[in-house]
Design a protein around this motif. Sequence first.
Motif, PDB file in Angstrom:
ATOM      1  N   LEU A  74     -25.402 -29.144  18.274  1.00  0.00           N
ATOM      2  CA  LEU A  74     -26.793 -28.321  18.938  1.00  0.00           C
ATOM      3  C   LEU A  74     -26.318 -26.670  18.978  1.00  0.00           C
ATOM      4  N   ALA A  75     -24.999 -26.661  19.450  1.00  0.00           N
ATOM      5  CA  ALA A  75     -24.865 -25.072  19.905  1.00  0.00           C
ATOM      6  C   ALA A  75     -24.718 -24.289  18.322  1.00  0.00           C
ATOM      7  N   ASP A  76     -24.158 -25.071  17.298  1.00  0.00           N
ATOM      8  CA  ASP A  76     -23.837 -24.624  15.996  1.00  0.00           C
ATOM      9  C   ASP A  76     -25.299 -24.252  15.679  1.00  0.00           C
ATOM     10  N   GLU A 124     -26.276 -20.976  31.134  1.00  0.00           N
ATOM     11  CA  GLU A 124     -24.711 -20.896  31.108  1.00  0.00           C
ATOM     12  C   GLU A 124     -24.456 -21.404  29.777  1.00  0.00           C
ATOM     13  N   ASN A 125     -24.827 -22.168  29.138  1.00  0.00           N
ATOM     14  CA  ASN A 125     -24.280 -22.527  27.742  1.00  0.00           C
ATOM     15  C   ASN A 125     -24.691 -21.714  26.733  1.00  0.00           C
ATOM     16  N   LEU A 126     -25.917 -20.755  26.724  1.00  0.00           N
ATOM     17  CA  LEU A 126     -26.102 -19.931  25.941  1.00  0.00           C
ATOM     18  C   LEU A 126     -25.031 -18.668  26.261  1.00  0.00           C
ATOM     19  N   GLN A 127     -24.845 -18.364  27.302  1.00  0.00           N
ATOM     20  CA  GLN A 127     -24.072 -17.120  27.754  1.00  0.00           C
ATOM     21  C   GLN A 127     -22.673 -17.397  27.246  1.00  0.00           C
ATOM     22  N   GLY A 128     -22.223 -18.591  27.256  1.00  0.00           N
ATOM     23  CA  GLY A 128     -20.845 -18.943  26.836  1.00  0.00           C
ATOM     24  C   GLY A 128     -20.853 -19.053  25.256  1.00  0.00           C
ATOM     25  N   LEU A 129     -21.716 -19.323  24.598  1.00  0.00           N
ATOM     26  CA  LEU A 129     -21.696 -19.372  23.247  1.00  0.00           C
ATOM     27  C   LEU A 129     -21.955 -17.953  22.717  1.00  0.00           C
ATOM     28  N   LEU A 130     -22.664 -16.958  23.451  1.00  0.00           N
ATOM     29  CA  LEU A 130     -23.007 -15.649  23.096  1.00  0.00           C
ATOM     30  C   LEU A 130     -21.364 -14.931  23.237  1.00  0.00           C
TER      31      LEU A 130
END
Length: 447
Positions: free
Chosen positions: A110-112, A70-76
Amino acid sequence: MTEAQQSDPVSTKQQRIAGLAERRPQEGFTALNHHLDRAWLVEASNRTRKDAAPGVDGQTAQAYGLQLLENLQGLLGRAQSGTYRASPVRRVHIAKGTGKELRPLGIPTLADKILQRAVATVLEPVDAQDFLDGSYGFRPGRSAHQALPAVWQQALDLGGCWLVEVDIQRFFDTRDRAHRRTFLQQRVRDGVLPRLIGKWRQAGILAEGELVHAEAGTPQGGVISPLLANVYLHYLVDVWFAQAVKPCLKGRAFLVRYADDLVMGFACEADARRVLDVLPKRFGKYGLTLHPEKTRLLRFVRPGGRTTGTGASQGVSPESFDFLGFTHYWSRSKKGSWVIKHKTARGRLRRALRKVADWFRRHLHEPIAVQYRALQQELRGHYQYCGVVGNGRSLWCFRERLQEVWQKWLSRRRRGGGMTWERMSQLLRGLPLLKPPAWVAPCVAKP
């Protein structure tokens, strides 16, 4: 398609990008961002260190991984829609060299880090086709252990040489962003990826609670920083040296670069001095400054050997030089011939010992078993990098110094006599420290 390629779609796409970049060496790529999908970000997350320090948001890899997809999909989604906003990097300082000077280091969130890793994974196969053979730093399949023999082997091929050591002052903090953008657009003209890189540049630095926006440079420590540094110095130094400098020289020459650490070797002294004179102007044109003392010319030739230039006739003694944590020097082999040897540089040895002493200061009362495991890990890492053939004496010296440091700090937590060497010897018999690899014997390359 092989089974390995089917199980790793990212590597397959990288191979396709690399093949296209190789077939079209002069073409700029305008459509690369479509490779950034969820599978690509999952792979980028897998390649990101999970034990690294958190950024300004304090989010750890463990917490981020609870809802990873979910976090990666939002980041993408934010990256593709243009709503992504980079967080400021957290600034810390680490020791630099042997003195009290500190090097600023930026720690992204971490997201960056994950998004930077994903972008770097897209750009790597494009730029890797353009990088020259003398570039070794932060490239897939290349390492410092390949750069080191490249230097002394080419010096041997020249029969000794005039060596120019180049030291760039605060490279990551001072490189010009306009030139960096121009260099990057030589091959990457995709609008999305340069825009993401620009957002990381504009995010700012959080230092001691204050947000600072630098006018130049990029914080060292970002996942994508090494790749951007390679691109910058590829056009500034590597291409210039190969296409503009070498054709004008009287004798042979070589350049070996690992990120912003580089050396140049020349068969002729006049060539070396001409290049040394023009280097400050070349780097100054692109917003960089060379260290006036650390950038120097030296005569690296075996005693009694000859090089083309005034130094040979004047009887100038040969000098040693440091490169990538090793001191390179001429010495006799067991058979009596002159060879190039290398040993751990004093600065690197002192930093390693200081690091261990600082750890003991913070963990003075940890159980001996915990301290022992930490020392073993430190030795293993030191041997892994410094364990090159011919460096055995320095490795044994480092091991002995670690035993002395351990005995010193154990003495400080014991009352009544402390940890004597007799007690320490008994301890080491039960908990022996790792020995250097057996193959690290005095080694050398013959001219």
